[in-house]
Scaffold this motif. Sequence first.
Motif, mmCIF file in Angstrom:
data_model
loop_
_atom_site.group_PDB
_atom_site.id
_atom_site.type_symbol
_atom_site.label_atom_id
_atom_site.label_comp_id
_atom_site.label_asym_id
_atom_site.label_seq_id
_atom_site.Cartn_x
_atom_site.Cartn_y
_atom_site.Cartn_z
ATOM 1 N N UNK A 20 -5.427 -13.317 -2.822
ATOM 2 C CA UNK A 20 -4.504 -14.144 -2.048
ATOM 3 C C UNK A 20 -3.045 -13.933 -2.451
ATOM 4 N N UNK A 21 -2.785 -13.559 -3.686
ATOM 5 C CA UNK A 21 -1.416 -13.439 -4.163
ATOM 6 C C UNK A 21 -0.844 -12.029 -4.086
ATOM 7 N N UNK A 22 -1.601 -11.061 -3.639
ATOM 8 C CA UNK A 22 -1.038 -9.730 -3.394
ATOM 9 C C UNK A 22 -0.215 -9.831 -2.119
ATOM 10 N N UNK A 23 1.046 -9.368 -2.143
ATOM 11 C CA UNK A 23 1.981 -9.686 -1.069
ATOM 12 C C UNK A 23 1.815 -8.906 0.238
ATOM 13 N N UNK A 24 0.721 -8.240 0.490
ATOM 14 C CA UNK A 24 0.545 -7.498 1.722
ATOM 15 C C UNK A 24 -0.443 -8.223 2.633
ATOM 16 N N UNK A 25 -0.322 -7.997 3.934
ATOM 17 C CA UNK A 25 -1.223 -8.637 4.893
ATOM 18 C C UNK A 25 -2.425 -7.744 5.221
ATOM 19 N N UNK A 26 -2.243 -6.433 5.231
ATOM 20 C CA UNK A 26 -3.330 -5.518 5.570
ATOM 21 C C UNK A 26 -4.288 -5.386 4.386
ATOM 22 N N UNK A 27 -5.580 -5.401 4.690
ATOM 23 C CA UNK A 27 -6.561 -5.340 3.610
ATOM 24 C C UNK A 27 -6.557 -3.983 2.899
ATOM 25 N N UNK A 28 -6.155 -2.912 3.622
ATOM 26 C CA UNK A 28 -6.114 -1.597 2.997
ATOM 27 C C UNK A 28 -5.068 -1.549 1.880
ATOM 28 N N UNK A 29 -3.907 -2.130 2.139
ATOM 29 C CA UNK A 29 -2.857 -2.164 1.117
ATOM 30 C C UNK A 29 -3.250 -3.083 -0.038
ATOM 31 N N UNK A 30 -3.899 -4.191 0.280
ATOM 32 C CA UNK A 30 -4.371 -5.088 -0.771
ATOM 33 C C UNK A 30 -5.409 -4.388 -1.646
ATOM 34 N N UNK A 31 -6.294 -3.621 -1.022
ATOM 35 C CA UNK A 31 -7.307 -2.884 -1.783
ATOM 36 C C UNK A 31 -6.648 -1.826 -2.666
ATOM 37 N N UNK A 32 -5.632 -1.153 -2.147
ATOM 38 C CA UNK A 32 -4.914 -0.149 -2.936
ATOM 39 C C UNK A 32 -4.223 -0.790 -4.134
ATOM 40 N N UNK A 33 -3.541 -1.901 -3.921
ATOM 41 C CA UNK A 33 -2.868 -2.601 -5.018
ATOM 42 C C UNK A 33 -3.897 -3.105 -6.028
ATOM 43 N N UNK A 34 -5.029 -3.594 -5.552
ATOM 44 C CA UNK A 34 -6.076 -4.050 -6.456
ATOM 45 C C UNK A 34 -6.606 -2.903 -7.308
ATOM 46 N N UNK A 35 -6.795 -1.736 -6.709
ATOM 47 C CA UNK A 35 -7.247 -0.567 -7.458
ATOM 48 C C UNK A 35 -6.239 -0.128 -8.500
ATOM 49 N N UNK A 36 -4.968 -0.137 -8.141
ATOM 50 C CA UNK A 36 -3.917 0.231 -9.092
ATOM 51 C C UNK A 36 -3.877 -0.763 -10.244
ATOM 52 N N UNK A 37 -4.021 -2.047 -9.932
ATOM 53 C CA UNK A 37 -4.054 -3.061 -10.996
ATOM 54 C C UNK A 37 -5.255 -2.858 -11.916
ATOM 55 N N UNK A 38 -6.411 -2.559 -11.335
ATOM 56 C CA UNK A 38 -7.611 -2.329 -12.151
ATOM 57 C C UNK A 38 -7.431 -1.110 -13.044
ATOM 58 N N UNK A 39 -6.860 -0.020 -12.510
ATOM 59 C CA UNK A 39 -6.601 1.162 -13.328
ATOM 60 C C UNK A 39 -5.581 0.871 -14.429
#
Length: 88
Positions: A7-26
């Motif tokens: 919910x707190x990742x600042x993008x609306x598209x799920x693809x960008x949220x998934x990319x940011x989540x992956x970068x955070x996990x890495x």
Amino acid sequence: MYSWLWRHIPFKQWQLKALVSGVLALGVAALLWYQVFPAVEPILPFDDVQVETNDPGADITIESPAPSMAPSAKTGGTSPAPQVVLPS
């Protein structure tokens, strides 16, 4: 926790949220691998290996005398063959 992050990742598209989540996990994995694990490794007992037994027949030792030249399947050459010495 994951829904809070999502919910707190600042993008609306799920693809960008998934990319940011992956970068955070890495990033978290790299932080653990290169900073945290090496810092705590000296206090962990991974190298403190002690095997004790009450079995009198467990006095088998493996010695490594002068290497005997046995054919090696990998290289086609020769390599030292391990020898097991049993108590008499």
